[in-house]
Design an enzyme around this catalytic site. Structure first.
Site, PDB file in Angstrom:
ATOM      1  N   CYS A 225       0.839  -1.207   0.000  1.00  0.00           N
ATOM      2  CA  CYS A 225       0.000   0.000   0.000  1.00  0.00           C
ATOM      3  C   CYS A 225       0.871   1.253   0.000  1.00  0.00           C
ATOM      4  O   CYS A 225       1.742   1.420   0.847  1.00  0.00           O
ATOM      5  CB  CYS A 225      -0.924   0.000   1.214  1.00  0.00           C
TER       6      CYS A 225
ATOM      7  N   CYS B  67       0.403   3.256   3.482  1.00  0.00           N
ATOM      8  CA  CYS B  67       0.768   2.709   4.783  1.00  0.00           C
ATOM      9  C   CYS B  67       2.099   3.301   5.239  1.00  0.00           C
ATOM     10  O   CYS B  67       2.984   3.589   4.417  1.00  0.00           O
ATOM     11  CB  CYS B  67       0.865   1.180   4.718  1.00  0.00           C
TER      12      CYS B  67
ATOM     13  N   SER C 267      -8.878   4.985  -5.418  1.00  0.00           N
ATOM     14  CA  SER C 267      -7.783   4.217  -6.024  1.00  0.00           C
ATOM     15  C   SER C 267      -6.980   3.434  -5.000  1.00  0.00           C
ATOM     16  O   SER C 267      -6.112   2.648  -5.366  1.00  0.00           O
ATOM     17  CB  SER C 267      -6.845   5.161  -6.791  1.00  0.00           C
TER      18      SER C 267
ATOM     19  N   HIS D 166      -8.483   7.366   3.699  1.00  0.00           N
ATOM     20  CA  HIS D 166      -7.912   8.659   3.329  1.00  0.00           C
ATOM     21  C   HIS D 166      -8.946   9.522   2.627  1.00  0.00           C
ATOM     22  O   HIS D 166      -9.955   9.029   2.131  1.00  0.00           O
ATOM     23  CB  HIS D 166      -6.691   8.477   2.425  1.00  0.00           C
TER      24      HIS D 166
ATOM     25  N   GLN E 162      -9.200  13.698   0.495  1.00  0.00           N
ATOM     26  CA  GLN E 162      -8.423  14.654  -0.277  1.00  0.00           C
ATOM     27  C   GLN E 162      -8.818  16.083   0.073  1.00  0.00           C
ATOM     28  O   GLN E 162      -9.906  16.331   0.592  1.00  0.00           O
ATOM     29  CB  GLN E 162      -8.607  14.416  -1.773  1.00  0.00           C
TER      30      GLN E 162
END
Length: 331
Positions: free
Chosen positions: A46, A49, A155, A160, A162
């Protein structure tokens, strides 16, 4: 309200068609994959991570809380170099800063699975980013959002969101700003009072925030999150309000997950006052949740056909959606 009717969206000035009788129609369209989601707490592959190398070559540090960085594949750049033209073929440059915010170092968490204290750190980071980016002289708007789930175009499954800071106010918040300014007082303060009095579309609430299915909701289980007291932007929230927002976000998202027994996909984002230094006293901070699932984990709403060419349309009423969400979003 079981007969077809239309409702007016006070925030956008647009109409919505409601067709409750269509809920019984058969479905032979696309069915989504509902394979169980199982993720490790740490994934060495990832990009988000802690300690891993990202696709563009940078290394994500070993963070232990929220972590924000400039998007390696940003949609906008802080330098204006785009085309400029007028007439019928109008174009102009647009500057912007795009950032990614990792909510938590654990790969297997979402807002729904995080502790309220951890979500509070996310709220604090959102407020700090709004202030930091809004202080840049040419930035006029800070858009905070999250796309949750592959169905919504995420994606990466790591928790998370933005943050896009732009030189101009984007189209959707611009429509809402115009409507709120034309109203004169605070449209959303008055609207929230009506909804609290009615009660039938309220999903969950606490002393500081309310989550409800708006009267004019277009998506099946769309919700609107509002502070009870008039606040124009995330940095305006005091400690109690930030705790209240964290609590509402945890209750609402975990309620979504209980709906069909899956990690409920959605796009979520905050609309707050522009950052051009003007006061905007009429604007009321709020968050929109737009989840696509309709009847089950395998059937989603598509905004196509009449919705694209005519106007938004929904089958289940906002009241029935709120009733179901309310039962799933309790403490």
């Amino acid at each position: 309200m079981d007969a077809p009717h239309r409702r007016f969206n006070q925030l956008t000035g647009e109409w919505l068609l409601v067709s409750p009788h269509r809920t019984a129609r058969p479905w032979q369209g696309q069915v989504e994959d509902t394979a169980p989601v199982s993720r490790p707490a740490y994934d060495p592959e990832c990009y988000l991570c802690p300690g891993n190398k990202r696709a563009a070559g940078a290394t994500t540090p070993a963070y232990d809380s929220t972590y924000v960085f400039d998007n390696d594949f940003a949609a906008l750049l802080p330098t204006a170099s785009g085309p400029s033209s007028g007439g019928l073929l109008r174009a102009e440059p647009e500057r912007g800063i795009c950032r990614v915010m990792c909510f938590d170092p654990r790969h297997d968490l979402t807002l729904a699975g995080m502790q309220v204290s951890a979500i509070r750190r996310v709220v604090d980071a959102w407020a700090a980013q709004t202030t930091e980016l809004g202080d840049i002289p040419w930035v006029r708007h800070v858009q905070i959002f999250e796309n949750r789930g592959a169905m919504m175009g995420a994606s990466n499954p790591h928790p998370h969101g933005q943050i896009w800071a732009t030189e101009h106010v984007p189209g959707e918040p611009a429509k809402e700003i115009a409507r709120q300014q034309a109203y004169g007082e605070c449209l959303l303060c008055d609207y929230l009072a009506v909804e609290l009095d009615a009660g039938e579309r309220v999903v969950c609430d606490n002393d500081e925030f309310v989550a409800l299915v708006p009267f004019w909701a277009a998506w099946p289980y769309e919700t609107l999150v509002l502070p009870r007291r008039h606040r124009g932007a995330l940095p305006d929230l005091d400690d109690a309000a930030r705790d209240g927002l964290a609590d509402i976000l945890q209750r609402l998202t975990s309620g979504y997950d209980r709906m069909f027994g899956v990690e409920f996909p959605y796009s979520m984002g905050f609309h707050q006052r522009p950052t051009d230094g003007e006061p905007y006293p009429e604007l009321h901070l709020h968050a929109h949740f737009y989840p696509p699932l309709l009847r089950s984990a395998t059937i989603r709403k598509f905004m196509v056909g009449f919705e694209l060419l005519g106007q938004a349309q929904r089958d289940i009423t906002p009241e029935s959606a709120a009733e179901r969400l309310r039962a799933l979003s309790r403490r």
